[in-house]
Write a protein that holds these residues in place. Structure first.
Motif, PDB file in Angstrom:
ATOM      1  N   GLU A 102       0.737  -1.233  -0.020  1.00  0.00           N
ATOM      2  CA  GLU A 102      -0.055   0.071  -0.092  1.00  0.00           C
ATOM      3  C   GLU A 102       0.782   1.300  -0.156  1.00  0.00           C
ATOM      4  O   GLU A 102       0.572   2.332  -0.507  1.00  0.00           O
ATOM      5  CB  GLU A 102      -0.826   0.040   1.288  1.00  0.00           C
ATOM      6  N   GLU A 106      -0.346   3.836  -2.662  1.00  0.00           N
ATOM      7  CA  GLU A 106      -0.705   5.138  -2.452  1.00  0.00           C
ATOM      8  C   GLU A 106       0.259   6.118  -2.766  1.00  0.00           C
ATOM      9  O   GLU A 106      -0.144   7.434  -3.089  1.00  0.00           O
ATOM     10  CB  GLU A 106      -0.638   5.014  -0.879  1.00  0.00           C
ATOM     11  N   MET A 109      -0.231   6.856  -6.640  1.00  0.00           N
ATOM     12  CA  MET A 109      -1.374   7.528  -6.899  1.00  0.00           C
ATOM     13  C   MET A 109      -1.393   9.186  -6.411  1.00  0.00           C
ATOM     14  O   MET A 109      -1.921   9.964  -7.142  1.00  0.00           O
ATOM     15  CB  MET A 109      -2.601   7.069  -5.960  1.00  0.00           C
ATOM     16  N   MET A 158      -2.723  -1.063  -6.082  1.00  0.00           N
ATOM     17  CA  MET A 158      -3.137  -0.013  -6.991  1.00  0.00           C
ATOM     18  C   MET A 158      -4.473  -0.237  -7.630  1.00  0.00           C
ATOM     19  O   MET A 158      -5.158   0.787  -7.456  1.00  0.00           O
ATOM     20  CB  MET A 158      -1.885  -0.044  -8.147  1.00  0.00           C
ATOM     21  N   ARG A 160      -6.954  -1.798  -6.530  1.00  0.00           N
ATOM     22  CA  ARG A 160      -7.902  -1.384  -5.452  1.00  0.00           C
ATOM     23  C   ARG A 160      -8.150   0.046  -5.195  1.00  0.00           C
ATOM     24  O   ARG A 160      -9.246   0.632  -4.970  1.00  0.00           O
ATOM     25  CB  ARG A 160      -7.554  -1.996  -4.033  1.00  0.00           C
ATOM     26  N   ILE A 161      -6.977   0.814  -5.239  1.00  0.00           N
ATOM     27  CA  ILE A 161      -7.285   2.252  -5.139  1.00  0.00           C
ATOM     28  C   ILE A 161      -7.847   2.901  -6.509  1.00  0.00           C
ATOM     29  O   ILE A 161      -8.738   3.750  -6.329  1.00  0.00           O
ATOM     30  CB  ILE A 161      -5.840   2.698  -5.306  1.00  0.00           C
ATOM     31  N   GLY A 164     -11.498   2.374  -6.333  1.00  0.00           N
ATOM     32  CA  GLY A 164     -11.964   3.379  -5.229  1.00  0.00           C
ATOM     33  C   GLY A 164     -12.476   4.722  -5.914  1.00  0.00           C
ATOM     34  O   GLY A 164     -13.360   5.334  -5.783  1.00  0.00           O
TER      35      GLY A 164
END
Ligand code: NAD
Length: 325
Positions: A102, A106, A109, A158, A160-161, A164
């Motif tokens: 993560e 993160e 992103m 990534m 999963r992000i 979202g």
């Protein structure tokens, strides 16, 4: 266990010092990188602990082996900087395959959002009371196509992000993971359909310069590209040519193929000799950071713990689950 710890920065000591005490290990912290000039400092130690820009060739492996150093403890997941073939049968190469996927995803992103919405430029403007927003227009991510190259631990974080953000996701990996709720496509299709591309594959002979003149030509005009994986995935000259041709909406680089000796160091008083890096810093839609995707409290703690667990397994003849091979 006595460990010679190379490329030490102050933040490495925060967790390694107290944890090593718990294990009863002695760590010799050395600020210098591990190199042919400094490897003699590992003599008399059981292991040499190194970081991502400490390149280790066959000659260095032989030196360690002849001097009874039993292991190279990598404080990283990637191991492209070590000649693991040369180490086979001589010394163990133990890595930290997963510390915080993560943390890196993160950060990727954060880079993407920054280059897309120009927060790096807006920060500078408002500090000087220039409240003009001309030139700072971005694009929505919602319902855009995100392309993920490499769907291992970080690639999955990534995904999963991106989910979202309600993006449509395309993935490319020669070893698709069928349990993932994602559409796998060939590399060409991913390149030609993605609005945002994030690289999460390791650097191998196959992936070296996976982003090159040809693959850039296949991308959409205005594409955003983020690389938090390894610099060698991108042919820098081809990237610069693409930027000059206004191919990219934005580019985020946490890694750079010639980063060794520059990243992690304060070179602000020096004349930078690397023209490509200097050129890259001039583009308003390029964000470069110094290989810091991993740099969170949780990840640093996990790296220290897992590195010392690797040492413990080696010392006690336990199975070595984190061998780099
Ligand atoms: P991982 O081993 O879990 O996943 C890598 C994935 O890449 C695998 O699914 C593999 O099948 C895939 N892959 C292999 N060859 C490929 C190819 N030719 N094309 C596309 N995919 C391919 O690794 P991970 O933990 O997700 O880490 C990925 C990379 O991220 C590491 O190798 C490392 O280089 C980098 N990394 C960077 C930082 C940082 O601070 N910026 C931190 C940790 C890791």
């Amino acid at each position: 266990m006595r460990i010679a710890f190379f490329s030490t920065k102050p933040y490495d000591r925060i967790w390694f010092e107290p944890m090593a005490k718990d294990y009863g290990y002695e760590i010799y912290f050395i600020e210098l990188p591990f190199s042919e000039e400094t490897m003699f400092l590992a003599k008399g130690y059981d292991a040499a602990c190194i970081f991502v820009n400490d390149h280790v060739n066959g000659k260095m492996i032989d030196y360690l082996y002849e001097n009874k150093v039993k292991a190279l403890l990598l404080r990283s997941a990637g191991y492209n900087h070590v000649d693991v073939k040369a180490a086979k049968g001589k010394i163990e190469v133990l890595r930290v395959p997963s510390y915080s996927p993560e943390a890196v995803a993160e950060f990727a992103m954060a880079m993407l959002l920054t280059v897309n919405r120009f927060t790096h430029k807006a920060y500078g403007r408002t500090r000087e009371f220039n409240m003009n927003i001309n030139g700072l227009m971005g694009t929505d991510l919602f319902h855009k196509v995100a392309g993920v190259i490499g769907t291992g631990k970080i690639g999955q974080a990534m995904i999963r992000i991106f989910q979202g953000f309600r993006m449509n996701i395309l993935a490319y990996d020669p070893y698709p993971n069928k349990s993932l709720d994602v559409q796998y496509v060939g590399l060409e299709e991913l390149l030609s359909k993605s609005d945002f591309i994030s690289l999460h594959c390791p650097l191998t002979p196959e992936t070296n310069h996976i982003i090159n003149e040809d693959t850039i030509a296949k991308m959409k005009d205005g594409v955003y590209l983020v690389n938090t994986s390894r610099g060698g995935l991108i042919d820098t000259q081809a990237l610069i040519d693409g930027l000059l041709a206004k191919k990219f909406g934005g580019v985020g680089l946490d890694v750079y193929e010639e980063e060794e000796g520059l990243f992690y160091e304060d070179c602000s008083d020096e004349i930078i000799q690397d023209d490509n890096l200097a050129r890259l810093t001039t583009f308003p839609n390029v964000l470069i950071t110094s290989h810091m995707g991993f740099f969170t409290v949780e990840a640093m703690q996990a790296i220290a713990h897992e590195t010392l667990e690797n040492a413990y397994a080696l010392e006690n003849g336990l199975p070595l689950k984190n061998k780099a091979e």
